[in-house]
Design an enzyme around this catalytic site. Structure first.
Site, PDB file in Angstrom:
ATOM      1  N   ASP A 137       0.847  -1.182   0.000  1.00  0.00           N
ATOM      2  CA  ASP A 137       0.000   0.000   0.000  1.00  0.00           C
ATOM      3  C   ASP A 137       0.887   1.238   0.000  1.00  0.00           C
ATOM      4  O   ASP A 137       1.763   1.386   0.856  1.00  0.00           O
ATOM      5  CB  ASP A 137      -0.916   0.002   1.228  1.00  0.00           C
ATOM      6  CG  ASP A 137      -2.042   1.017   1.096  1.00  0.00           C
ATOM      7  OD1 ASP A 137      -2.366   1.392  -0.036  1.00  0.00           O
ATOM      8  OD2 ASP A 137      -2.597   1.416   2.132  1.00  0.00           O
ATOM      9  N   ASP A 244      -8.929   0.321   2.141  1.00  0.00           N
ATOM     10  CA  ASP A 244      -7.915  -0.100   3.110  1.00  0.00           C
ATOM     11  C   ASP A 244      -8.412   0.292   4.503  1.00  0.00           C
ATOM     12  O   ASP A 244      -8.024   1.305   5.068  1.00  0.00           O
ATOM     13  CB  ASP A 244      -6.582   0.586   2.788  1.00  0.00           C
ATOM     14  CG  ASP A 244      -5.469   0.161   3.727  1.00  0.00           C
ATOM     15  OD1 ASP A 244      -5.463  -1.018   4.122  1.00  0.00           O
ATOM     16  OD2 ASP A 244      -4.613   0.992   4.063  1.00  0.00           O
ATOM     17  N   GLN A 251      -3.509   1.934  15.170  1.00  0.00           N
ATOM     18  CA  GLN A 251      -2.420   2.399  14.312  1.00  0.00           C
ATOM     19  C   GLN A 251      -1.585   3.480  15.002  1.00  0.00           C
ATOM     20  O   GLN A 251      -0.347   3.463  14.953  1.00  0.00           O
ATOM     21  CB  GLN A 251      -2.991   2.942  13.003  1.00  0.00           C
ATOM     22  CG  GLN A 251      -1.959   3.476  12.029  1.00  0.00           C
ATOM     23  CD  GLN A 251      -2.607   4.105  10.793  1.00  0.00           C
ATOM     24  OE1 GLN A 251      -3.831   4.179  10.688  1.00  0.00           O
ATOM     25  NE2 GLN A 251      -1.780   4.556   9.864  1.00  0.00           N
TER      26      GLN A 251
END
Length: 429
Positions: A137, A244, A251
């Site tokens: 990605d 995504d 995160q």
């Protein structure tokens, strides 16, 4: 020489509505099972139907030796066909186009064959079209990178020093790439809600989508043999929509020092149809000017951005119809797909048939074109208002996200289907 498969003057003998995402100029590939069969095979979407390429091969309607020998359309993924390369992809596309044209007889004048090889699209079962071996990605929209950087570092330090010198990316999790319309369970993990307290375990409270496009690689390159940027188009099989999904709180706690991990690896949704590079060639447009000039291995000629309109719809459990919350475009890419692939392999990294490369969030220059909840609500500080009277800073259980995209041609449009999914409650133990 003009590619006849994208000529807007050609029509199919089948009835295809002008607003259909699947005209004869598109011919996207997917993997499906007809209602009367048990084995998946490769097909092409045309209007409201699916053309069965495995049965066309059995009926000797492909004269290419590679197709006759390898029988790639009888496989349960597109990988075998991708591995054959551009020298096979284009003649196959031209043959399919010829068979479906209104002015050619082989399929048009054989109703019994039509009954065998054409299936109602609503009646077939779609499958993940590719056996994804690797997934990368990227982070290639400057608008998105500046927005996120401004939130966390301020506008003067929004872009990291390397951002305008190379296509930044991370290695994602191929095993959790899922087909559109697969539900997504809210992930669990470590978060740190308060900076002065220890981390806690539990469900993500800042669940997000990311509006992206992706491309799949073809035959690939051997290890230690980079793909030169001028050869990159020969290695790009086709494109799909990508969501995504991101758990922003997981995160945010984990990404230092090595970047995304559990906050990204729980699910990545793709659309079921892979639109060939050839179908998007008429929609190539100039890329943004790059300053500073990239290093020589990242320099290439031609227009390599794509004018593809994108949108995101959100539907809560209380809404009878979805609301569009984002409109953006694939052209909002600072780094092109050719630059991404050339950079990915410049160190000798090998790619294989079916590897997925995603664009990164495709945010545009306006607030309505921001491609994630993180940006639309500006880190949760400005919740978006929905027609139902509800508001959202991030996604809640029961929310359904639907992504669409199309390129508008002269009297036709090239589409991808949808990339959609509904959020299920977490099941943390």
């Amino acid at each position: 020489m003009t590619d006849p498969t994208t000529d807007p003057t050609f029509d199919s003998f089948l009835d295809v509505a002008p607003e259909s995402p699947f005209p004869i100029q598109n011919l996207p590939y997917g993997v499906f099972t007809p209602p009367e069969a048990s084995s998946p095979r490769v097909g092409v979407a045309i209007g409201d139907q699916v053309l069965d390429l495995a049965l066309l091969t059995e009926n000797d309607l492909f004269s290419l030796s590679a197709i006759q020998q390898e029988r790639p359309f009888s496989k349960s993924s597109l990988n075998a066909f991708m591995a054959l390369g551009a020298s096979v992809w284009q003649p196959v596309r031209e043959r399919i186009h010829t068979l479906l044209r209104a002015d050619t007889p082989p399929l048009r004048d054989t109703p019994s064959l039509q009954t065998q090889v054409l299936h109602d699209r609503d009646a077939v079962t779609m499958h993940l079209p590719v056996d994804v071996g690797d997934y990368t990605d990227f982070y290639s929209s400057e608008h998105h990178a500046r927005n996120v950087g401004t939130m966390f570092r301020g506008p003067e330090n929004a872009l990291k020093p390397n951002w305008k010198h190379l296509p930044v990316g991370y290695h994602g999790r191929a095993s959790s790439v899922i087909l559109s319309d697969t539900n997504v369970r809210r992930p669990c993990g470590q978060t740190r809600p308060n900076d002065d307290e220890p981390p806690v375990y539990g469900p993500s409270r800042l669940l997000d989508f990311e509006l992206e496009m992706g491309f799949f690689t073809g035959p690939g390159n051997s290890r230690e043999t980079p793909i030169p940027i001028d050869e990159a188009p020969e290695h790009i099989f086709g494109f799909c929509l990508v969501n995504d999904w991101s758990a922003r709180d997981i995160q945010g706690w984990e990404y230092v020092p090595l970047g995304p991990f559990l906050g990204k690896s729980f699910a990545t949704t793709i659309s079921p149809w892979i639109v060939p590079m050839a179908a998007l060639t008429p929609f190539r447009v100039p890329s943004p000017e790059q300053d500073p000039t990239p290093l020589p291995y990242l320099q290439h000629e031609g227009d390599w951005a794509f004018d593809v309109d994108l949108e995101v719809d959100l539907q809560t459990e209380n809404m009878t119809t979805p609301a569009t919350i984002c409109r953006s475009n694939f052209r909002h890419m600072y780094w092109t797909v050719c630059q991404q692939l050339a950079h990915h392999t410049v160190n000798g990294c090998n790619t294989r048939p079916g590897d997925l490369m995603a664009s990164g969030t495709l945010s545009g220059p306006t607030e309505s074109s921001y491609g994630s909840m993180l940006e639309l609500s500006w880190r949760g500080e400005n919740p978006i208002e929905l027609p139902s009277g509800e508001s959202r800073s991030f996604l809640e259980d029961g929310d359904r996200v639907v992504m669409r995209g199309h390129a508008q041609g002269d009297g036709y449009r090239v589409g991808f289907g949808t990339a959609e999914g509904t959020i299920l409650p977490a099941s943390c133990e």
